[in-house]
Scaffold this active site. Structure first.
Site: not given
Length: 545
Positions: A34, A75, A96, A157-158, A302, A349, A485
């Protein structure tokens, strides 16, 4: 006699069909890092070991010019696009978070209020891939193998675990910061497997955080980073300065296990869990003699970037440690699945930018878009013209989201509203282009930017107007620390892509390829159909063709 003859012929035919099946790897491992910029493959290479990133580059095929061909660069979109071979316009993951245009309701990318958490009672468990409209290459593998292949997704992260694994996955797991446990949802299962519960009982997050975070090498040797104490890095509550050592053993008393997400140990615990999944789910040892697929996303890179910025010692140390973690993980695959029996690919990503304040302090151009002020001014201008306030709901994802229920109730002209809004936004410093998503302004943009706008626009989930910032400009304020980003520029959209292992011819190419080409390349390698929304093409050089 005739019966035995027919039986023999049928047996030979069946044996021929089985032997005629195309060769495939025992396991595919997709690793997303990430926020990894392409240049991180080389930026810290003077201290990378031989068995991590350098092994990938030596034994694998590196696509050096892999570009994200949509905006915004976030992401959830990146993970979806890598595995679907598609773009937000088609796969529906518009950020997201996004706003459902027909209702004005906010939506999180993997939100699913119809499922419950497994291993948790927190809302973090109510997640699934249902918002992803297109199939993934992992879905296509499940279909092609008549669901005999095993597919598992893993990430802190989910969204990093759920979206790559697709709709037919055996499991997706993500990390819950409150408990420090790996969890899932009833979309996949009713209870955690015993091996997951046993892993959680080790309390590795607690163990790692109590070790504190100091630099791997003497801090004065981190010549690829700026001074450790600088104004561009964020601090945790209780820290006097943003400097090493990071006393995670003390900070965790207030921050809890969430803290591990913003340390290199977040990557370590993710790969620990991935190894446990390989062992206990017997990935790569499928009794049906079909290919399994493990999707791993490393989220901590990330979190570290957002908190500390590109030029920080923390980023350099994170990647030096990640290099070791990757080397260790590849050795594990060699020992368990067997070298030459698995295909491995690494990508990202999205990438990331230098902190705009740091960039301008070095006399570069750049700045911040004060989106709250911009939205307030925009609504004031529109109110003056149309007699009502709050016509604009949000500027989320660098897009203007209109309040359609209000507009419809007052029978206002949407076209006129957009014209006024565009004229107002064009006056703002730091904005290069303002584009009606369904208007003719698209014709006057550079072709690469125009393509990214079109690919990123989902009529149901995207705003009506796209804002294109000037280079090095971001939504935020001068108080914003760390990196960010989301825009079209190369610093956000140029990502690494390296394939290694079974079926991969070592080499390197600077030919431009796109993030959407990854899924069809993997599909071609596995001799399965490309995902149903894919617009990418196989990278034939990777396959030695």
């Amino acid at each position: 006699m005739w019966k035995s003859f027919v039986s023999g012929v049928f047996g030979l035919a069946l044996a021929f069909q089985v032997s005629a099946q195309p060769a495939r790897p025992k396991l595919v491992v997709g690793m997303m890092v990430d926020q990894m910029r392409w240049d991180y493959l080389y930026r810290f290479a003077d201290r990378y070991g031989d068995d991590g990133f350098k092994r990938l580059l030596k034994e694998g095929f590196s696509c050096e010019n892999t570009v994200i061909n949509y905006i915004p660069t976030y992401t959830a979109i990146g993970h979806s696009s890598v595995y679907t071979g598609s773009v937000p316009s088609i796969h529906g993951i518009a950020g997201n978070d996004w706003i459902i245009q027909s209702t004005g309701q906010p939506m999180y990318c993997t939100q699913d209020d119809n499922v419950e958490g497994v291993g948790t009672v927190e809302r973090e468990g109510k997640q699934s891939p249902r918002n992803l409209l297109a199939s993934t290459v992992t879905d296509e593998l499940k279909l092609a193998s008549n669901f005999r292949s095993k597919v598992i997704g893993i990430a802190i992260k989910d969204r990093g675990g759920i979206l790559p694994a697709g709709h037919f996955a055996d499991a997706a797991y993500w990390f819950e910061g409150k408990s420090g446990d790996w969890i899932t949802s009833t979309f996949y299962m009713k209870s955690l497997p015993k091996w997951v519960t046993s892993f959680n009982n080790q309390k590795l997050a607690d163990k790692y955080l109590k070790q504190d975070w100091n630099t791997l090498y003497p801090i004065n040797t981190y010549v690829n980073s700026i001074a450790d104490d600088n104004p561009y890095e964020g601090k945790w509550p209780g820290e006097q300065s943003p400097t090493f050592p990071r006393k995670t053993s003390e900070l965790m008393k207030d921050a809890g296990y969430e803290l591990i997400k913003s340390t290199p140990q977040g990557n370590t615990i993710t790969l620990d869990f991935a190894k446990a999944a390989i062992e206990h789910e017997k990935l790569g040892k499928n009794p049906n003699n079909v290919t399994d697929f493990l999707c791993v996303s490393l989220s901590s890179t990330d979190y570290v970037g957002h908190r500390y910025s590109l030029s920080a010692v923390e980023i350099e140390d994170t990647y030096l440690r990640l290099d070791r973690d990757i080397a260790n993980f590849l050795h594990y695959l060699d020992a368990t699945v067997g070298k030459g029996n698995y295909t491995f690919f690494l990508t990202a990503d999205h990438a990331a930018s230098y902190n705009p304040m740091y960039y301008t302090d070095q006399k570069g151009n750049g700045g911040y878009l004060f989106t709250r002020d911009i939205q307030r001014n925009l609504n004031a201008t529109l109110a003056k013209k149309f007699g009502t306030d709050k016509i604009v709901r949000s500027l989320m994802n660098y897009q203007v989201h209109l309040n359609y229920s209000l507009i419809d109730s007052l029978n206002l002209d949407v076209k006129q509203i957009k014209e006024v809004a565009i004229n107002q936004l064009n006056k703002e410093e730091g904005i290069a282009y303002v584009v009606d998503m369904e208007g003719s302004q698209n014709m006057f943009l550079p072709a690469p930017i125009r393509e990214k706008i079109i690919n990123g626009y989902n009529r149901k989930n995207s705003g009506a107007i796209q804002i294109i910032a000037e280079p090095q400009w971001y939504a935020g304020t001068p108080r914003s620390t760390g990196t960010t980003h989301g825009v079209w520029s190369g610093y956000d959209s140029h990502i690494p892509l390296v394939f290694m292992g079974w079926g991969i011819k070592p080499g390197v190419s600077n030919k431009e390829v796109h993030i959407v080409d990854i899924a069809p390349t993997v599909a071609a390698l596995l001799h399965v159909m490309e995902p149903n929304g894919s617009i990418g093409k196989p990278i034939v050089e990777v396959l030695g063709q």
